[in-house]
Design a protein around this motif. Structure first.
Motif, PDB file in Angstrom:
ATOM      1  N   PHE A 211       0.889  -1.284  -0.117  1.00  0.00           N
ATOM      2  CA  PHE A 211       0.034  -0.191   0.023  1.00  0.00           C
ATOM      3  C   PHE A 211       0.724   1.177  -0.031  1.00  0.00           C
ATOM      4  CE2 PHE A 211      -2.260  -3.501   2.120  1.00  0.00           C
ATOM      5  CZ  PHE A 211      -3.411  -3.540   1.196  1.00  0.00           C
ATOM      6  N   ILE A 212       1.137   1.719  -1.332  1.00  0.00           N
ATOM      7  CA  ILE A 212       2.268   2.667  -1.373  1.00  0.00           C
ATOM      8  C   ILE A 212       1.288   4.095  -1.429  1.00  0.00           C
ATOM      9  CG2 ILE A 212       4.135   3.521  -2.944  1.00  0.00           C
ATOM     10  CD1 ILE A 212       4.236   0.892  -3.888  1.00  0.00           C
ATOM     11  N   PRO A 213       1.511   5.084  -0.422  1.00  0.00           N
ATOM     12  CA  PRO A 213       0.583   6.260  -0.495  1.00  0.00           C
ATOM     13  C   PRO A 213       0.687   7.035  -1.915  1.00  0.00           C
ATOM     14  CG  PRO A 213       1.380   5.972   1.543  1.00  0.00           C
ATOM     15  CD  PRO A 213       2.373   4.930   0.641  1.00  0.00           C
ATOM     16  N   GLU A 214       2.078   7.119  -2.337  1.00  0.00           N
ATOM     17  CA  GLU A 214       2.289   8.184  -3.562  1.00  0.00           C
ATOM     18  C   GLU A 214       1.659   7.649  -4.799  1.00  0.00           C
ATOM     19  OE1 GLU A 214       5.704   8.426  -0.756  1.00  0.00           O
ATOM     20  OE2 GLU A 214       4.316   7.033  -1.450  1.00  0.00           O
ATOM     21  N   LEU A 215       1.733   6.204  -4.764  1.00  0.00           N
ATOM     22  CA  LEU A 215       1.042   5.424  -5.942  1.00  0.00           C
ATOM     23  C   LEU A 215      -0.418   5.484  -5.891  1.00  0.00           C
ATOM     24  CD1 LEU A 215       1.553   3.633  -8.378  1.00  0.00           C
ATOM     25  CD2 LEU A 215       1.334   1.796  -7.198  1.00  0.00           C
ATOM     26  N   MET A 216      -1.096   5.344  -5.008  1.00  0.00           N
ATOM     27  CA  MET A 216      -2.564   5.518  -4.566  1.00  0.00           C
ATOM     28  C   MET A 216      -2.815   6.881  -4.855  1.00  0.00           C
ATOM     29  SD  MET A 216      -3.137   3.021  -1.205  1.00  0.00           S
ATOM     30  CE  MET A 216      -2.221   3.906  -0.064  1.00  0.00           C
ATOM     31  N   ASP A 217      -2.468   7.948  -4.353  1.00  0.00           N
ATOM     32  CA  ASP A 217      -2.566   9.343  -4.787  1.00  0.00           C
ATOM     33  C   ASP A 217      -2.730   9.652  -6.271  1.00  0.00           C
ATOM     34  OD1 ASP A 217      -2.943   9.713  -1.955  1.00  0.00           O
ATOM     35  OD2 ASP A 217      -1.094  10.698  -1.894  1.00  0.00           O
ATOM     36  N   MET A 218      -1.453   9.183  -6.923  1.00  0.00           N
ATOM     37  CA  MET A 218      -1.269   9.201  -8.619  1.00  0.00           C
ATOM     38  C   MET A 218      -2.516   8.489  -9.082  1.00  0.00           C
ATOM     39  SD  MET A 218       1.859   8.481 -10.727  1.00  0.00           S
ATOM     40  CE  MET A 218       1.538   6.664 -10.807  1.00  0.00           C
ATOM     41  N   TRP A 219      -2.880   7.380  -8.797  1.00  0.00           N
ATOM     42  CA  TRP A 219      -3.855   6.617  -9.531  1.00  0.00           C
ATOM     43  C   TRP A 219      -5.285   7.090  -9.317  1.00  0.00           C
ATOM     44  CZ3 TRP A 219      -3.759   0.801 -10.696  1.00  0.00           C
ATOM     45  CH2 TRP A 219      -2.785   0.471 -11.243  1.00  0.00           C
ATOM     46  N   GLN A 220      -5.406   7.679  -7.916  1.00  0.00           N
ATOM     47  CA  GLN A 220      -6.801   8.350  -7.770  1.00  0.00           C
ATOM     48  C   GLN A 220      -6.829   9.555  -8.280  1.00  0.00           C
ATOM     49  OE1 GLN A 220      -7.447   8.661  -3.475  1.00  0.00           O
ATOM     50  NE2 GLN A 220      -9.588   9.308  -3.925  1.00  0.00           N
ATOM     51  N   ALA A 221      -5.890  10.449  -8.622  1.00  0.00           N
ATOM     52  CA  ALA A 221      -5.804  11.751  -9.261  1.00  0.00           C
ATOM     53  C   ALA A 221      -6.223  11.662 -10.799  1.00  0.00           C
ATOM     54  CB  ALA A 221      -4.530  12.475  -8.964  1.00  0.00           C
ATOM     55  N   GLN A 222      -5.619  10.484 -11.310  1.00  0.00           N
ATOM     56  CA  GLN A 222      -5.859  10.332 -12.668  1.00  0.00           C
ATOM     57  C   GLN A 222      -7.474   9.649 -12.856  1.00  0.00           C
ATOM     58  OE1 GLN A 222      -2.535   7.644 -13.547  1.00  0.00           O
ATOM     59  NE2 GLN A 222      -1.134   9.436 -13.741  1.00  0.00           N
ATOM     60  N   GLY A 223      -7.776   9.150 -11.799  1.00  0.00           N
ATOM     61  CA  GLY A 223      -9.212   8.219 -11.888  1.00  0.00           C
ATOM     62  C   GLY A 223      -8.851   7.018 -12.744  1.00  0.00           C
ATOM     63  N   LYS A 224      -7.847   6.267 -12.468  1.00  0.00           N
ATOM     64  CA  LYS A 224      -7.189   5.286 -13.369  1.00  0.00           C
ATOM     65  C   LYS A 224      -7.944   4.031 -12.738  1.00  0.00           C
ATOM     66  CE  LYS A 224      -2.902   2.958 -14.670  1.00  0.00           C
ATOM     67  NZ  LYS A 224      -1.650   3.066 -14.910  1.00  0.00           N
ATOM     68  N   LEU A 225      -8.468   3.228 -13.838  1.00  0.00           N
ATOM     69  CA  LEU A 225      -9.354   2.016 -13.699  1.00  0.00           C
ATOM     70  C   LEU A 225     -10.285   2.047 -12.423  1.00  0.00           C
ATOM     71  CD1 LEU A 225      -6.019  -0.162 -13.951  1.00  0.00           C
ATOM     72  CD2 LEU A 225      -7.837  -0.071 -15.719  1.00  0.00           C
ATOM     73  N   LYS A 226     -11.032   3.116 -12.511  1.00  0.00           N
ATOM     74  CA  LYS A 226     -11.890   3.368 -11.295  1.00  0.00           C
ATOM     75  C   LYS A 226     -13.219   2.195 -11.314  1.00  0.00           C
ATOM     76  CE  LYS A 226     -14.147   6.915 -13.958  1.00  0.00           C
ATOM     77  NZ  LYS A 226     -14.544   8.475 -14.012  1.00  0.00           N
ATOM     78  N   ASP A 227     -13.224   1.585 -12.373  1.00  0.00           N
ATOM     79  CA  ASP A 227     -14.256   0.435 -12.608  1.00  0.00           C
ATOM     80  C   ASP A 227     -13.741  -0.753 -11.527  1.00  0.00           C
ATOM     81  OD1 ASP A 227     -15.905   1.767 -14.366  1.00  0.00           O
ATOM     82  OD2 ASP A 227     -15.130   1.092 -16.101  1.00  0.00           O
ATOM     83  N   PHE A 228     -12.573  -0.730 -11.235  1.00  0.00           N
ATOM     84  CA  PHE A 228     -12.217  -1.945 -10.339  1.00  0.00           C
ATOM     85  C   PHE A 228     -11.678  -1.353  -8.966  1.00  0.00           C
ATOM     86  CE2 PHE A 228     -11.449  -3.048 -14.918  1.00  0.00           C
ATOM     87  CZ  PHE A 228     -11.940  -4.126 -15.129  1.00  0.00           C
TER      88      PHE A 228
END
Length: 462
Positions: free
Chosen positions: A397-414
């Motif tokens: 659980f890498i905070p920086e990676l989670m923040d980056m993906w969340q900001a991009q809305g990446k793969l939000k269907d999953f």
């Protein structure tokens, strides 16, 4: 060393596979740590060890396939060498240990190689990974440092991989020794994980155990409360009750065969409820992957199976959603599992990695992926009897990676991004064991090492 016959047979097979030309194999040199005579611990090149078994610095070998001649090159000991290091064998005596009868001075290497060039022979060498070897090859061939890597012999690489991939009974015995010592290191890691101690304190004990067993550590000890960082080495962090430790450490035998295990456990004795949930997701994924091991299956497919198991578990935690197989095919699992499921293991903990992952872990028909979450999978090819490998799923659980993906809305269907906040300080969990692929399935190497929550919590602390 193994018997002389083993090294002679290995070289004969290498000559047969390469077919023609001159094979140049460099041993490693001493490397100064902070000045020339204060050296790092010497570690011989693994391929040189495999074909010659000679564990000392300052050696090189030439194998003339066309003339069936083998030459060991080295420098005769000086009186200063004897004064500082005791009685030393001659180059001839050293060569005799591995069944070679022709020797020359190390300074003759360039001349001998150029003679082969003059005869029109192809000179085969492996890609170097140390600066000293790059410089030496650059000088011998009169080419730039960049060209040294480019001109490495693919034929020789493939020939070496074809031999070293299949572990003999003698090699498996050595690896078993390494894994057994690694087991004891991990039991000590759990026992010594008490509040107030530092990561470095415990890691030092583990390294000392590897040395005391007659070998060394197979790689720098990973012992950390920040398990979300995949290769995070120990610091002066003081342990606190309730923290989760990720310990990845392994011993190397005196003959340099490796063990590589990981366990995750709490400081003191009890997992929290959330730690237990995450840990058991990882454990279930490892068990599923191990059950799938057998000759003929692609390790890439075993990796995908483990990823799907992780997704199923993360869905139960509320972190992921949707079809697990589709989530993995889209790479959604890589938010939580960024690395590969395992790798080959032997004389190198990541066996033959210096020769190129495409050649070692893949094939002409299976190209290594460049995608995030797959680019770090070092092994994808079909498994064969004689392979030794690791299985090591994890959740990170890498905070920086989670923040980056969340900001991009990446793969939000999953991914349920609104649930991630509770895991920002969780860290990571990994479980790793070592296996031999057999004719009918697999064999766990070493003795079983505790990994159930109940067994870890039951182990006393020191």
């Amino acid at each position: 060393m193994f018997s002389i016959d083993i090294y002679k047979e290995r070289r004969q097979l290498l000559k047969k596979t390469v077919g023609s030309g001159l094979i140049l194999l460099l041993g490693n040199e001493e490397v100064g740590m902070n000045y020339r005579d204060n050296t790092y611990h010497f570690r011989q090149d693994s391929t040189f060890l495999y074909f010659f078994g000679l564990d000392k610095p300052g050696l090189a070998a030439l194998v003339n396939v066309d003339e069936d001649v083998e030459i060991l090159l080295g420098n005769e000991p000086t009186i200063d060498d004897i004064v500082w290091m005791g009685t030393q064998p001659s180059v001839s005596d050293t060569a005799a240990l591995t069944g070679i009868h022709q020797v020359d001075a190390l300074s003759a290497l360039e001349t001998l190689v150029k003679k082969s060039f003059a005869k029109g022979q192809t000179v085969h060498y492996l890609p170097p990974y140390r600066a000293q070897a790059v410089i030496k090859l650059s000088e011998i061939f009169g080419i730039s440092y960049a060209e040294v890597q480019e001109r490495a012999s693919v034929k020789l690489i493939k020939a070496v991989v074809a031999q070293r991939s299949y572990k003999s009974a003698q090699e498996v015995s050595e690896i078993n020794k390494a894994v057994l010592v690694s087991n004891e290191m991990h039991l000590a890691a759990i026992r010594y994980s008490k509040e107030g101690r530092t990561e470095k304190y415990v890691a030092g004990i583990l390294e000392g155990m590897a040395l005391s067993a007659g070998g060394n550590i197979a790689y720098p000890v990973i012992y950390t409360v920040n398990g979300q960082t995949l290769h995070n080495h120990p610091t002066q962090n003081q342990l606190k009750k309730g923290q989760l430790i990720l310990c990845d450490c392994g011993a190397e035998t005196a003959m340099h065969y490796a063990g590589d295990l990981t366990r995750t456990f709490p400081v003191e004795q009890k997992f929290t409820a959330l730690q237990k949930e995450v840990y058991e997701i990882v454990l279930k994924a490892e068990e599923a992957a191990v059950d799938a091991l057998k000759p003929g299956i692609r390790f890439l497919d075993v990796h995908h199976l483990a990823c799907e198991q992780l997704v199923d578990g993360l869905k139960q935690l509320g972190l992921m959603k949707g079809d697990a197989q589709e989530a993995v095919s889209q790479g959604a699992h890589a938010l939580f599992f960024q690395c590969g499921l395992g790798h080959m293991m032997g004389l190198d903990v990541h066996d033959m990695e210096d020769l190129g992952e495409q050649y070692v872990g893949y094939s002409d028909d299976l190209v290594k992926s460049k995608e995030f979450g797959l680019k770090s999978l070092r092994l994808g090819r079909e498994l064969e009897a004689g392979f030794v490998l690791t299985v090591e799923p994890g959740l990170y659980f890498i905070p920086e990676l989670m923040d980056m993906w969340q900001a991009q809305g990446k793969l939000k269907d999953f991914i349920n991004y609104d649930k991630l906040a509770a895991f920002r300080d969780f860290g990571g969990a990994r479980i790793e064991d070592n296996f031999l692929i057999t004719e009918n399935g697999y064999q766990l190497l070493g003795e079983p090492l505790i990994k159930s929550v109940a067994d870890i919590e039951a182990l006393g602390r020191i």
